[in-house]
Scaffold this motif. Structure first.
Motif, PDB file in Angstrom:
ATOM      1  N   THR A  35       0.848  -1.186   0.000  1.00  0.00           N
ATOM      2  CA  THR A  35       0.000   0.000   0.000  1.00  0.00           C
ATOM      3  C   THR A  35       0.883   1.235   0.000  1.00  0.00           C
ATOM      4  OG1 THR A  35      -1.770  -1.114   1.217  1.00  0.00           O
ATOM      5  CG2 THR A  35      -1.755   1.284   1.303  1.00  0.00           C
ATOM      6  N   LEU A  36       0.632   2.135  -0.935  1.00  0.00           N
ATOM      7  CA  LEU A  36       1.296   3.431  -0.943  1.00  0.00           C
ATOM      8  C   LEU A  36       0.415   4.369  -0.131  1.00  0.00           C
ATOM      9  CD1 LEU A  36       3.586   5.275  -1.954  1.00  0.00           C
ATOM     10  CD2 LEU A  36       2.102   5.832  -3.902  1.00  0.00           C
ATOM     11  N   SER A  57      -6.830  11.394  -4.457  1.00  0.00           N
ATOM     12  CA  SER A  57      -6.704  10.021  -4.930  1.00  0.00           C
ATOM     13  C   SER A  57      -6.820   9.958  -6.452  1.00  0.00           C
ATOM     14  CB  SER A  57      -7.768   9.142  -4.275  1.00  0.00           C
ATOM     15  OG  SER A  57      -7.638   7.816  -4.716  1.00  0.00           O
ATOM     16  N   SER A  61      -3.665   8.940  -8.689  1.00  0.00           N
ATOM     17  CA  SER A  61      -3.812   7.688  -9.443  1.00  0.00           C
ATOM     18  C   SER A  61      -3.418   7.893 -10.895  1.00  0.00           C
ATOM     19  CB  SER A  61      -5.251   7.175  -9.381  1.00  0.00           C
ATOM     20  OG  SER A  61      -5.544   6.701  -8.108  1.00  0.00           O
ATOM     21  N   LEU A  76      -3.488   2.371  -3.271  1.00  0.00           N
ATOM     22  CA  LEU A  76      -3.210   3.767  -2.959  1.00  0.00           C
ATOM     23  C   LEU A  76      -4.138   4.188  -1.832  1.00  0.00           C
ATOM     24  CD1 LEU A  76      -1.908   6.542  -3.471  1.00  0.00           C
ATOM     25  CD2 LEU A  76      -3.686   6.925  -5.218  1.00  0.00           C
TER      26      LEU A  76
END
Length: 177
Positions: A35-36, A57, A61, A76
């Motif tokens: 997970t970033l 986000s 993305s 993310l």
């Protein structure tokens, strides 16, 4: 191996362009479920609401997909740093002076790695902290491995939301990439 510094360098201009300040970028989780984690805040309120997380986000993305900085799939996660936020930037130590913090050093200093107490600010490259016994410490920024605020009533009052709309919703947006 993911180069978090390179990712930070790529996404920080986009975060700023969207009107936010980047607090921290971190890769968490294992190889099978990475997970970033991106923490950001509004400069005026030091908070994020759900729509802010969604906007960040979407913008990040697209950028991460275009530049393909992370091999394979990952998640993310865009979120607010929260009340007991990490202290990641030099200005954080001055901005949160008067509040309690927990600072962990990379290597022991005076026989210990962990220091808890009230932040007194930043003096050049040293974080000033007074512990519960009243002892003042000057900790070099370069020696700090991690630091975060400690949840106290004073901190809760200082970070009370300007609006409670949506306070009962989750403030994290996750997306499988």
């Amino acid at each position: 191996m993911v180069d978090v510094a390179a990712i930070t360098g790529v996404i920080e201009p986009e975060v700023k362009r969207l009107g936010y300040e980047l607090v921290r970028v971190m890769m968490i989780g294992g190889v099978s479920d990475p997970t970033l984690q991106v923490m950001a805040e509004r400069p005026d309120t030091r908070q994020l609401d759900l729509s802010d997380c969604e906007q960040l986000s979407r913008g990040l993305s697209d950028l991460l997909d275009r530049d393909d900085l992370i091999e394979g799939s990952y998640r993310l996660e865009v979120s607010s740093p929260g009340i007991d936020r990490p202290l990641t930037r030099p200005a954080d130590y001055s901005d949160w002076a008067g509040h309690e913090a927990r600072i962990t050093l990379a290597a022991p200093r005076d026989g210990r790695k962990q220091f808890n107490g009230t932040l007194q600010g930043l003096d050049h490259d040293e974080v000033k902290l007074t512990d519960k016994e009243g002892i003042a410490h000057a900790l070099p920024l370069s020696a700090i491995a991690s630091a975060k605020l400690v949840l106290t009533d004073k901190l809760i009052q200082a970070t009370a939301p300007l609006s409670t709309d949506g306070a009962d919703t989750i403030q994290t947006v996750e997306e499988e990439i």
